[in-house]
Motif scaffolding. Structure first.
Motif, PDB file in Angstrom:
ATOM      1  N   ASP A  16     -39.346  30.172   8.076  1.00 34.75           N
ATOM      2  CA  ASP A  16     -37.863  30.504   7.469  1.00 34.75           C
ATOM      3  C   ASP A  16     -37.212  31.152   8.676  1.00 34.75           C
ATOM      4  N   LYS A  17     -37.771  32.158   9.460  1.00 26.12           N
ATOM      5  CA  LYS A  17     -36.648  32.778  10.414  1.00 26.12           C
ATOM      6  C   LYS A  17     -36.634  31.611  11.547  1.00 26.12           C
ATOM      7  N   ALA A  74     -37.321  37.733  19.799  1.00 26.23           N
ATOM      8  CA  ALA A  74     -37.414  37.281  18.320  1.00 26.23           C
ATOM      9  C   ALA A  74     -39.008  36.617  18.265  1.00 26.23           C
ATOM     10  N   LEU A 113     -41.097  34.043  16.557  1.00 26.09           N
ATOM     11  CA  LEU A 113     -40.682  32.669  15.614  1.00 26.09           C
ATOM     12  C   LEU A 113     -42.118  31.945  15.337  1.00 26.09           C
ATOM     13  N   SER A 153     -44.726  31.066   7.929  1.00 22.53           N
ATOM     14  CA  SER A 153     -43.424  30.937   7.469  1.00 22.53           C
ATOM     15  C   SER A 153     -42.502  30.360   8.570  1.00 22.53           C
ATOM     16  N   ARG A 212     -29.198  34.284  20.574  1.00 28.09           N
ATOM     17  CA  ARG A 212     -29.647  34.595  19.024  1.00 28.09           C
ATOM     18  C   ARG A 212     -31.213  34.889  18.901  1.00 28.09           C
ATOM     19  N   VAL A 213     -31.929  34.325  19.713  1.00 30.45           N
ATOM     20  CA  VAL A 213     -33.523  34.543  19.815  1.00 30.45           C
ATOM     21  C   VAL A 213     -34.234  35.167  20.736  1.00 30.45           C
ATOM     22  N   ARG A 225     -33.884  29.594  10.241  1.00 33.63           N
ATOM     23  CA  ARG A 225     -32.473  30.267  10.086  1.00 33.63           C
ATOM     24  C   ARG A 225     -32.035  30.402  11.484  1.00 33.63           C
ATOM     25  N   LEU A 226     -32.792  31.063  12.657  1.00 33.40           N
ATOM     26  CA  LEU A 226     -32.254  31.034  13.824  1.00 33.40           C
ATOM     27  C   LEU A 226     -32.176  30.120  14.735  1.00 33.40           C
TER      28      LEU A 226
END
Length: 140
Positions: free
Chosen positions: A104-105, A42, A44, A102, A38-39, A108-109
């Motif tokens: 938020d990501k 990414a 984060l 933030s 998933r990450v 979520r992930l």
């Protein structure tokens, strides 16, 4: 006991700080390993759930030593002139960007849920220094 001199705080102390506790960083790494597909790739932000101004942080920290914050607004140049070159540079690097990130990501992930507020991370570090005789000021 004489009153301490005011703490010089550059540019009004409105810069944001976003400290994070090591346990929260470890939580994010563990979750990233568990959710690798998933990450991967990414970006984060792994920080506390909130940020605070340098002025607000100084006010809270003063209370840990049984004091009220006495702050003096100064320019960055005045701060540099009254501080060691190394400490002035470290302060500049830490404050001039006025961090707010933030999460938020990451929530979520990763399901990232930091347990500590910024002041908790710093207070625990000071408590460790105090308990290991590396900080001689009385700490609440």
């Amino acid at each position: 006991m004489a009153a301490p001199p005011p703490l010089p705080i550059p540019d009004g102390g409105t810069q944001m700080l976003h400290h994070v506790h090591a346990d929260d960083v470890a939580q994010a790494f563990e979750r990233a390993v568990d959710r690798r597909p998933r990450v991967v790739g990414a970006d984060l932000n792994i920080v506390s759930g909130s940020a605070m101004s340098a002025r607000g942080f100084a006010t809270i920290a003063a209370g840990w030593f049984g004091r009220s914050a006495v702050l003096e607004d100064v320019s960055w140049q005045q701060f540099r002139d009254a501080t060691s070159a190394e400490d002035a540079e470290l302060s500049w690097r830490h404050l001039h960007r006025s961090h707010y990130a933030s999460i938020d990501k990451a929530r979520r992930l990763l399901g990232y849920a930091p347990r500590f507020e910024p002041e908790d991370a710093v207070h625990q570090a000071l408590r460790w220094l105090h308990d290991h005789h590396r900080l001689s000021l009385p700490l609440t």
